[in-house]
Design a protein around this motif. Structure first.
Motif, mmCIF file in Angstrom:
data_model
loop_
_atom_site.group_PDB
_atom_site.id
_atom_site.type_symbol
_atom_site.label_atom_id
_atom_site.label_comp_id
_atom_site.label_asym_id
_atom_site.label_seq_id
_atom_site.Cartn_x
_atom_site.Cartn_y
_atom_site.Cartn_z
ATOM 1 N N ILE A 189 -5.451 -6.842 8.121
ATOM 2 C CA ILE A 189 -4.744 -6.197 9.047
ATOM 3 C C ILE A 189 -3.933 -4.858 8.140
ATOM 4 O O ILE A 189 -3.898 -3.943 8.592
ATOM 5 C CB ILE A 189 -3.539 -6.856 9.269
ATOM 6 N N ASP A 190 -3.651 -5.067 6.811
ATOM 7 C CA ASP A 190 -2.965 -4.003 5.981
ATOM 8 C C ASP A 190 -4.050 -3.003 6.014
ATOM 9 O O ASP A 190 -3.777 -1.844 5.793
ATOM 10 C CB ASP A 190 -2.595 -4.790 4.644
ATOM 11 N N GLN A 191 -5.172 -3.505 5.599
ATOM 12 C CA GLN A 191 -6.357 -2.427 5.232
ATOM 13 C C GLN A 191 -6.686 -1.428 6.421
ATOM 14 O O GLN A 191 -6.633 -0.194 6.410
ATOM 15 C CB GLN A 191 -7.849 -3.166 4.596
ATOM 16 N N PHE A 192 -6.908 -2.085 7.747
ATOM 17 C CA PHE A 192 -7.132 -1.272 8.806
ATOM 18 C C PHE A 192 -5.900 -0.625 9.417
ATOM 19 O O PHE A 192 -6.240 0.648 9.818
ATOM 20 C CB PHE A 192 -7.479 -2.208 9.991
ATOM 21 N N ALA A 193 -4.751 -0.864 8.852
ATOM 22 C CA ALA A 193 -3.463 -0.170 9.436
ATOM 23 C C ALA A 193 -3.223 1.056 8.714
ATOM 24 O O ALA A 193 -2.847 2.169 9.303
ATOM 25 C CB ALA A 193 -2.314 -1.118 9.158
ATOM 26 N N LYS A 194 -4.028 1.334 7.448
ATOM 27 C CA LYS A 194 -3.787 2.710 7.073
ATOM 28 C C LYS A 194 -4.472 3.501 7.618
ATOM 29 O O LYS A 194 -3.967 4.871 7.368
ATOM 30 C CB LYS A 194 -4.498 2.401 5.454
ATOM 31 N N ALA A 246 -2.109 -1.345 12.796
ATOM 32 C CA ALA A 246 -1.014 -0.326 12.308
ATOM 33 C C ALA A 246 0.535 -0.705 13.279
ATOM 34 O O ALA A 246 1.556 -0.956 12.713
ATOM 35 C CB ALA A 246 -1.198 1.129 12.487
ATOM 36 N N SER A 247 0.316 -0.876 14.398
ATOM 37 C CA SER A 247 1.259 -1.316 15.342
ATOM 38 C C SER A 247 2.073 -2.620 15.094
ATOM 39 O O SER A 247 3.263 -2.712 14.776
ATOM 40 C CB SER A 247 1.119 -1.133 16.757
ATOM 41 N N TYR A 248 1.119 -3.696 14.910
ATOM 42 C CA TYR A 248 1.749 -4.903 14.852
ATOM 43 C C TYR A 248 2.233 -5.067 13.121
ATOM 44 O O TYR A 248 3.552 -5.672 13.392
ATOM 45 C CB TYR A 248 0.317 -5.710 14.815
ATOM 46 N N GLN A 249 1.603 -4.393 12.523
ATOM 47 C CA GLN A 249 2.211 -4.675 11.119
ATOM 48 C C GLN A 249 3.407 -3.927 10.943
ATOM 49 O O GLN A 249 4.281 -4.282 10.201
ATOM 50 C CB GLN A 249 1.264 -3.906 9.852
ATOM 51 N N HIS A 250 3.613 -2.418 11.414
ATOM 52 C CA HIS A 250 4.967 -1.979 11.787
ATOM 53 C C HIS A 250 6.033 -2.841 12.270
ATOM 54 O O HIS A 250 7.126 -2.578 11.607
ATOM 55 C CB HIS A 250 4.441 -0.740 12.570
ATOM 56 N N THR A 251 5.916 -3.634 13.406
ATOM 57 C CA THR A 251 6.840 -4.370 13.925
ATOM 58 C C THR A 251 7.280 -5.386 12.757
ATOM 59 O O THR A 251 8.488 -5.696 12.786
ATOM 60 C CB THR A 251 6.142 -5.061 14.992
ATOM 61 N N ASN A 281 1.503 -6.527 0.510
ATOM 62 C CA ASN A 281 1.318 -5.708 1.525
ATOM 63 C C ASN A 281 1.707 -4.388 1.378
ATOM 64 O O ASN A 281 2.986 -4.046 0.800
ATOM 65 C CB ASN A 281 2.312 -6.160 2.804
ATOM 66 N N SER A 282 1.036 -3.319 1.402
ATOM 67 C CA SER A 282 1.120 -1.864 1.046
ATOM 68 C C SER A 282 2.416 -1.372 1.812
ATOM 69 O O SER A 282 3.158 -0.481 1.123
ATOM 70 C CB SER A 282 0.195 -1.046 1.106
ATOM 71 N N LEU A 283 2.362 -1.643 3.219
ATOM 72 C CA LEU A 283 3.566 -0.959 3.961
ATOM 73 C C LEU A 283 5.041 -1.537 3.520
ATOM 74 O O LEU A 283 6.018 -0.911 3.186
ATOM 75 C CB LEU A 283 3.390 -1.138 5.218
ATOM 76 N N LEU A 284 5.163 -2.988 3.171
ATOM 77 C CA LEU A 284 6.326 -3.560 2.678
ATOM 78 C C LEU A 284 6.684 -2.939 1.277
ATOM 79 O O LEU A 284 7.927 -2.894 1.124
ATOM 80 C CB LEU A 284 5.982 -4.939 2.722
ATOM 81 N N SER A 286 5.849 0.207 0.083
ATOM 82 C CA SER A 286 6.242 1.457 0.303
ATOM 83 C C SER A 286 7.639 1.457 1.079
ATOM 84 O O SER A 286 8.330 2.339 0.671
ATOM 85 C CB SER A 286 5.163 2.461 1.053
ATOM 86 N N GLU A 287 7.832 0.635 1.975
ATOM 87 C CA GLU A 287 8.987 0.691 2.837
ATOM 88 C C GLU A 287 10.181 0.361 1.884
ATOM 89 O O GLU A 287 11.363 0.861 2.050
ATOM 90 C CB GLU A 287 9.025 -0.019 3.977
ATOM 91 N N LEU A 288 10.150 -0.534 1.140
ATOM 92 C CA LEU A 288 11.275 -0.968 0.185
ATOM 93 C C LEU A 288 11.426 0.072 -0.807
ATOM 94 O O LEU A 288 12.709 0.612 -1.141
ATOM 95 C CB LEU A 288 10.580 -2.129 -0.851
ATOM 96 N N GLU A 289 10.530 1.240 -1.121
ATOM 97 C CA GLU A 289 10.775 2.144 -2.126
ATOM 98 C C GLU A 289 11.612 3.332 -1.314
ATOM 99 O O GLU A 289 12.472 3.874 -1.956
ATOM 100 C CB GLU A 289 9.538 2.595 -2.784
ATOM 101 N N ARG A 290 11.043 3.406 -0.036
ATOM 102 C CA ARG A 290 11.676 4.648 0.834
ATOM 103 C C ARG A 290 13.117 4.283 1.166
ATOM 104 O O ARG A 290 14.229 4.927 1.116
ATOM 105 C CB ARG A 290 10.761 4.833 1.846
ATOM 106 N N ILE A 291 13.286 3.070 1.731
ATOM 107 C CA ILE A 291 14.614 2.696 2.026
ATOM 108 C C ILE A 291 15.673 2.381 0.817
ATOM 109 O O ILE A 291 16.606 2.646 0.899
ATOM 110 C CB ILE A 291 14.556 1.268 3.018
ATOM 111 N N GLY A 292 14.914 1.879 -0.400
ATOM 112 C CA GLY A 292 15.663 1.917 -1.296
ATOM 113 C C GLY A 292 16.386 3.070 -1.849
ATOM 114 O O GLY A 292 17.560 3.130 -2.144
ATOM 115 N N LYS A 293 15.466 4.168 -1.961
ATOM 116 C CA LYS A 293 16.150 5.592 -2.117
ATOM 117 C C LYS A 293 17.186 5.904 -1.326
ATOM 118 O O LYS A 293 18.114 6.337 -1.638
ATOM 119 C CB LYS A 293 14.885 6.625 -2.228
ATOM 120 N N GLN A 294 16.966 5.516 0.023
ATOM 121 C CA GLN A 294 18.044 6.026 1.101
ATOM 122 C C GLN A 294 19.069 5.184 0.835
ATOM 123 O O GLN A 294 20.422 5.867 1.199
ATOM 124 C CB GLN A 294 17.313 5.777 2.374
#
Length: 341
Positions: A189-194, A246-251, A281-284, A286-294
């Motif tokens: 799912i992670d792979q296809f979601a990209k 992508a939609s499922y993983q995002h949720t 998981n790649s989105l988890l 990347s989101e940790l880094e993005r939200i972490g900076k924020q």
């Protein structure tokens, strides 16, 4: 080998991976993992087959870990093993082997909580020399668990929130099964979601009090959504696989961070870590880094080899217990529902 060296053999057998690791003075020297392909055709882990495979794998895996570390069994200071939580049959194999070897070598035996091991993997020596400072909050996400843990010390941990039904990793794998993807489906799912649009299909986010999670409703929502769309177009999944993933993983990721943000703000903590199999998981990540900076967090992400079940995390947890001389006797038994605190 220096006579003053502390050498820990870690053994992990909580689910379907048999793993052994050798740690010397706090540094992981070897970390061998034997996977079990036998479960792929069943679409999930079969407990009885898992315990049988552990029996076949544990001796060669331990032998390989000792050989790679260039350590003899007579040089070991102690043996650390996963006591729980996990599949009882699998835990029995690791526990029995560890007890027998410790008894034969007349060395201390150390029991480790599997979930504490995931969290303490952050203290394995790494190239960056960055480690979380106490207290920190760890989002622990795996196939069997989803927890927000307040980590006050190496073995003083408090669960702030957890799933009341499916774990996030389980939600990934069940969705993959619904879509006809092979097991384990989470990485696929992670792979296809990209290549998909994360906002193509809106799925519901459970709104619970406190910091608890629920993913069963999301899984059911996906099931009914796909049934409805497949009536219109039998090729719907094939044509829209990337967008669905992508939609499922995002949720799922949005759900995780919704509660993590609440917990960090309420407890005024800025050292934030992730752990467990889904932390790969790649989105988890990347989101940790993005939200972490924020949010001005200090963020900590484990190396890929220490995300999924492995004995390196058991060895490092065992090392800290060894320093405190927290040993157990031969009467110790596995506990499939062992609590983190």
């Amino acid at each position: 080998m220096n006579n003053n060296s502390t050498i820990i053999l870690g053994i992990e057998s909580s689910c379907d991976d048999t793993s052994a690791s050798v740690l010397i003075n706090g540094k992981i020297i070897s970390n061998i993992v034997a996977n079990q392909a036998v479960h792929e055709s069943f679409g999930g882990v079969v407990p009885e087959l898992a315990s049988r495979a552990h029996q076949q794998n544990i001796v060669p895996v331990v032998a390989a870990a000792l050989k790679e570390a260039n350590v003899s069994k007579e040089e070991l200071s102690a043996i650390a093993f996963t006591r729980g939580p996990g599949l009882l049959g699998s835990l029995i194999v690791g526990t029995s082997f560890s007890k027998s070897l410790a008894l034969a070598l007349d060395i201390p035996l150390i029991e480790v909580n599997h979930m504490q091991g995931h969290i303490l993997a952050h203290f394995i020596q790494n190239d960056s020399n960055r480690y979380p400072q106490f207290p920190f909050i760890c989002l622990t996400v795996s196939g069997g668990h989803t927890q927000i843990v307040l980590v006050k010390d190496y073995f003083e941990m408090e669960i702030l929130g957890e799933t009341i039904d499916d774990a996030a990793g389980e939600a990934f794998d069940k969705a993959a099964k619904i879509m006809g993807l092979p097991y384990p489906g989470g990485p696929l799912i992670d792979q296809f979601a990209k290549n998909g649009n994360p906002k193509a299909y809106p799925f519901p986010i459970a709104n619970l009090e406190g910091y608890n999670f629920s993913f069963s409703g999301l899984k059911t929502s996906l099931l009914y959504f796909l049934k409805k769309e497949l009536v219109k177009d039998p090729e719907f999944i094939t044509k829209n696989k990337a967008d669905i993933c992508a939609s499922y993983q995002h949720t799922i990721i949005k759900t995780l961070f919704k509660n993590l943000l609440k917990a960090t703000r309420a407890n005024n903590i800025t050292n934030i870590a992730i752990a467990g199999g889904v932390s790969a998981n790649s989105l988890l990540r990347s989101e940790l880094e993005r939200i972490g900076k924020q949010e001005h967090w200090e963020t900590f992400i484990p190396n890929f080899e220490y995300c999924t079940d492995n004995a390196g995390m058991i060895a490092i947890a065992g090392y800290y217990k060894y320093l405190k001389k927290e040993f157990v006797g031969q009467d110790i038994t596995p506990n499939a529902r062992l609590k983190i605190n």
